[in-house]
Design a protein around this motif. Structure first.
Motif, PDB file in Angstrom:
ATOM      1  N   VAL A  51      52.088 -18.148 -75.411  1.00 33.18           N
ATOM      2  CA  VAL A  51      53.541 -18.224 -75.477  1.00 33.18           C
ATOM      3  C   VAL A  51      53.921 -18.761 -76.855  1.00 33.18           C
ATOM      4  O   VAL A  51      53.377 -19.756 -77.317  1.00 33.18           O
ATOM      5  CB  VAL A  51      54.094 -19.116 -74.354  1.00 33.18           C
ATOM      6  CG1 VAL A  51      55.583 -19.315 -74.504  1.00 33.18           C
ATOM      7  CG2 VAL A  51      53.761 -18.518 -72.999  1.00 33.18           C
ATOM      8  N   ASP A  67      55.993 -15.092 -72.224  1.00 30.63           N
ATOM      9  CA  ASP A  67      55.286 -15.395 -70.984  1.00 30.63           C
ATOM     10  C   ASP A  67      53.989 -14.608 -70.933  1.00 30.63           C
ATOM     11  O   ASP A  67      53.893 -13.514 -71.504  1.00 30.63           O
ATOM     12  CB  ASP A  67      56.161 -15.037 -69.770  1.00 30.63           C
ATOM     13  CG  ASP A  67      55.557 -15.487 -68.443  1.00 30.63           C
ATOM     14  OD1 ASP A  67      54.972 -16.585 -68.404  1.00 30.63           O
ATOM     15  OD2 ASP A  67      55.670 -14.734 -67.462  1.00 30.63           O
ATOM     16  N   GLN A  68      53.004 -15.179 -70.260  1.00 33.95           N
ATOM     17  CA  GLN A  68      51.770 -14.450 -69.976  1.00 33.95           C
ATOM     18  C   GLN A  68      51.311 -14.824 -68.579  1.00 33.95           C
ATOM     19  O   GLN A  68      51.462 -15.958 -68.146  1.00 33.95           O
ATOM     20  CB  GLN A  68      50.689 -14.735 -71.011  1.00 33.95           C
ATOM     21  CG  GLN A  68      50.217 -16.151 -71.106  1.00 33.95           C
ATOM     22  CD  GLN A  68      49.155 -16.313 -72.185  1.00 33.95           C
ATOM     23  OE1 GLN A  68      48.900 -15.413 -72.959  1.00 33.95           O
ATOM     24  NE2 GLN A  68      48.542 -17.473 -72.219  1.00 33.95           N
ATOM     25  N   SER A  69      50.801 -13.829 -67.862  1.00 34.10           N
ATOM     26  CA  SER A  69      50.359 -14.064 -66.495  1.00 34.10           C
ATOM     27  C   SER A  69      49.259 -13.071 -66.151  1.00 34.10           C
ATOM     28  O   SER A  69      49.025 -12.108 -66.868  1.00 34.10           O
ATOM     29  CB  SER A  69      51.540 -13.916 -65.520  1.00 34.10           C
ATOM     30  OG  SER A  69      52.060 -12.605 -65.590  1.00 34.10           O
ATOM     31  N   THR A  80      54.688 -10.811 -71.591  1.00 34.51           N
ATOM     32  CA  THR A  80      56.119 -10.524 -71.687  1.00 34.51           C
ATOM     33  C   THR A  80      56.587 -11.009 -73.040  1.00 34.51           C
ATOM     34  O   THR A  80      56.308 -12.133 -73.434  1.00 34.51           O
ATOM     35  CB  THR A  80      56.905 -11.236 -70.569  1.00 34.51           C
ATOM     36  OG1 THR A  80      56.369 -10.837 -69.304  1.00 34.51           O
ATOM     37  CG2 THR A  80      58.377 -10.872 -70.632  1.00 34.51           C
TER      38      THR A  80
END
Length: 157
Positions: A51, A67-69, A80
């Motif tokens: 991020v 964002d990262q997931s 994202t």
């Protein structure tokens, strides 16, 4: 009494110079948040990206990773990013994780496609390229060179 006044003035001068350095560092670091539309991209691995990482096109910062997931169904890393509203990405653009050099950090490079259709807010970049693992590549090179050296020695060359 005279010595206390000089120490106080020197302390105030040091604090003022430190404050100037902080202001200069903040203004030159371009840390202002990128406002715009969000786009996602899925990768097998996102080594070096977090991020706040830059999103660049042709070397120019056009956005930020927000964002990262991990997708529990596909086990892919989902990134994202927020892209500047002035930049309209073609829907066939490519996202690649790139390194600034051998010792530099990583960033997300967007290569625009040629489609006349553009990505909307919440869109997904379908074409992605994972980062190159330099340590793994160097290991393969070293071991293949050693193996080749061993084969040359055995064949009498």
């Amino acid at each position: 009494m005279q010595r206390t006044m000089i120490e106080t003035l020197m302390g105030a001068l040091v604090l003022a110079v430190a404050a100037l350095f902080v202001v200069f560092a903040y203004s030159s670091a371009n840390l202002s948040p990128t406002t715009g539309y969000t786009v996602t991209a899925n990768f097998n691995k996102v080594t070096g990206i977090g991020v706040g990482s830059d999103v660049r096109m042709a070397g120019i910062k056009i956005g930020t990773v927000v964002d990262q997931s991990l997708d529990p169904q596909t086990y892919l890393a989902s990134i994202t990013m927020s892209i500047d509203e002035a930049i309209e990405l073609p829907d066939d653009s490519t996202a690649a994780i790139t390194s600034e050099g051998l010792l530099g950090g990583s960033y997300l490079e967007i290569v625009p496609g040629g489609s006349p259709m553009t990505l909307d807010d919440g869109g997904t970049i379908e074409f992605t390229q994972d980062p190159v693992d330099l340590v793994q590549m160097l290991g393969k090179f070293i071991f293949s060179a050693a193996e080749q050296q061993g084969n040359d020695t055995q064949s009498g060359n």
